[in-house]
Design a protein around this motif. Structure first.
Motif, PDB file in Angstrom:
ATOM      1  N   SER A  55       0.780  -1.301   0.029  1.00 33.83           N
ATOM      2  CA  SER A  55      -0.029   0.250   0.041  1.00 33.83           C
ATOM      3  C   SER A  55       0.735   1.070  -0.007  1.00 33.83           C
ATOM      4  O   SER A  55       0.674   1.984  -0.505  1.00 33.83           O
ATOM      5  CB  SER A  55      -0.870   0.009   1.224  1.00 33.83           C
ATOM      6  N   ILE A  59       1.106   4.272  -2.770  1.00 34.97           N
ATOM      7  CA  ILE A  59       0.680   5.626  -2.287  1.00 34.97           C
ATOM      8  C   ILE A  59       1.801   6.385  -2.883  1.00 34.97           C
ATOM      9  O   ILE A  59       2.051   7.309  -3.590  1.00 34.97           O
ATOM     10  CB  ILE A  59       0.812   5.811  -0.825  1.00 34.97           C
ATOM     11  N   LYS A  62       1.456   7.034  -6.561  1.00 34.75           N
ATOM     12  CA  LYS A  62       0.446   8.113  -6.847  1.00 34.75           C
ATOM     13  C   LYS A  62       0.994   9.539  -6.621  1.00 34.75           C
ATOM     14  O   LYS A  62       0.734  10.383  -7.243  1.00 34.75           O
ATOM     15  CB  LYS A  62      -0.775   7.936  -5.797  1.00 34.75           C
ATOM     16  N   VAL A  63       1.646   9.631  -5.507  1.00 39.42           N
ATOM     17  CA  VAL A  63       2.337  11.246  -5.355  1.00 39.42           C
ATOM     18  C   VAL A  63       3.433  11.448  -6.362  1.00 39.42           C
ATOM     19  O   VAL A  63       3.453  12.254  -6.678  1.00 39.42           O
ATOM     20  CB  VAL A  63       3.091  11.049  -3.921  1.00 39.42           C
ATOM     21  N   CYS A  89       2.731  15.369  -0.543  1.00 40.44           N
ATOM     22  CA  CYS A  89       1.297  15.087  -0.358  1.00 40.44           C
ATOM     23  C   CYS A  89       0.355  15.960  -1.343  1.00 40.44           C
ATOM     24  O   CYS A  89       0.776  16.970  -1.670  1.00 40.44           O
ATOM     25  CB  CYS A  89       0.642  15.254   1.148  1.00 40.44           C
ATOM     26  N   HIS A  92      -5.273  13.864  -0.928  1.00 36.41           N
ATOM     27  CA  HIS A  92      -5.828  12.535  -1.079  1.00 36.41           C
ATOM     28  C   HIS A  92      -4.708  11.393  -0.728  1.00 36.41           C
ATOM     29  O   HIS A  92      -4.831  10.574  -0.255  1.00 36.41           O
ATOM     30  CB  HIS A  92      -6.152  11.858  -2.607  1.00 36.41           C
ATOM     31  N   TYR A  93      -3.327  11.850  -0.835  1.00 40.23           N
ATOM     32  CA  TYR A  93      -2.206  10.888  -0.478  1.00 40.23           C
ATOM     33  C   TYR A  93      -1.209  11.785   0.232  1.00 40.23           C
ATOM     34  O   TYR A  93      -1.056  12.917  -0.113  1.00 40.23           O
ATOM     35  CB  TYR A  93      -1.732  10.467  -1.920  1.00 40.23           C
ATOM     36  N   TYR A  95       2.681  10.817   1.303  1.00 35.98           N
ATOM     37  CA  TYR A  95       3.863   9.890   1.429  1.00 35.98           C
ATOM     38  C   TYR A  95       4.844  10.478   2.388  1.00 35.98           C
ATOM     39  O   TYR A  95       5.365  11.579   2.235  1.00 35.98           O
ATOM     40  CB  TYR A  95       4.437   9.603   0.028  1.00 35.98           C
TER      41      TYR A  95
END
Length: 117
Positions: A55, A59, A62-63, A89, A92-93, A95
């Motif tokens: 996970s 993330i 995505k970042v 960040c 939504h995300y 890291y």
């Protein structure tokens, strides 16, 4: 031998609460009379880290793909030394990575930014 609640508590205390393994041992022994070794506590945290690793990698990717992100850092103590907790960040995300370097070099070391540290 220990249930999921104990493993979750140990993991949260160590990772979110920044409580050392020795201190967790003292807390569980003193407050709960739970005779749990520091080695077992270490293994619980390691197992929890490994279970969320996929996970965390999602993330991170995505970042990295964001066209706009916010970056910050703060000093944290790790094994009695200073390290830097970097966050990248959006709404939504988030890291978070702990690195030896701060600033741009730390973000490159975290794998979020491309470049040479």
């Amino acid at each position: 031998q220990y249930g999921p609640e104990t493993i979750a508590l140990v993991s949260v205390l160590n990772t979110i609460g920044a409580v050392s393994i020795d201190r967790i041992h003292d807390i569980l022994h003193g407050a709960c009379r739970l005779p749990i070794s520091t080695g077992t506590i270490y293994n619980m945290v390691k197992k929890a880290v490994l279970s969320v690793a996929p996970s965390v990698e999602v993330i991170k990717e995505k970042v990295k793909a964001l066209s706009l992100a916010h970056f910050d850092e703060t000093g944290v103590r790790v094994d009695k030394g200073l390290r830097w907790a970097h966050v990248a960040c959006n709404r939504h995300y988030a890291y978070i990575s702990v690195e030896k370097q701060r600033g741009y070099d730390g973000m490159v070391a975290s794998g979020i930014l491309q470049g040479e540290a």
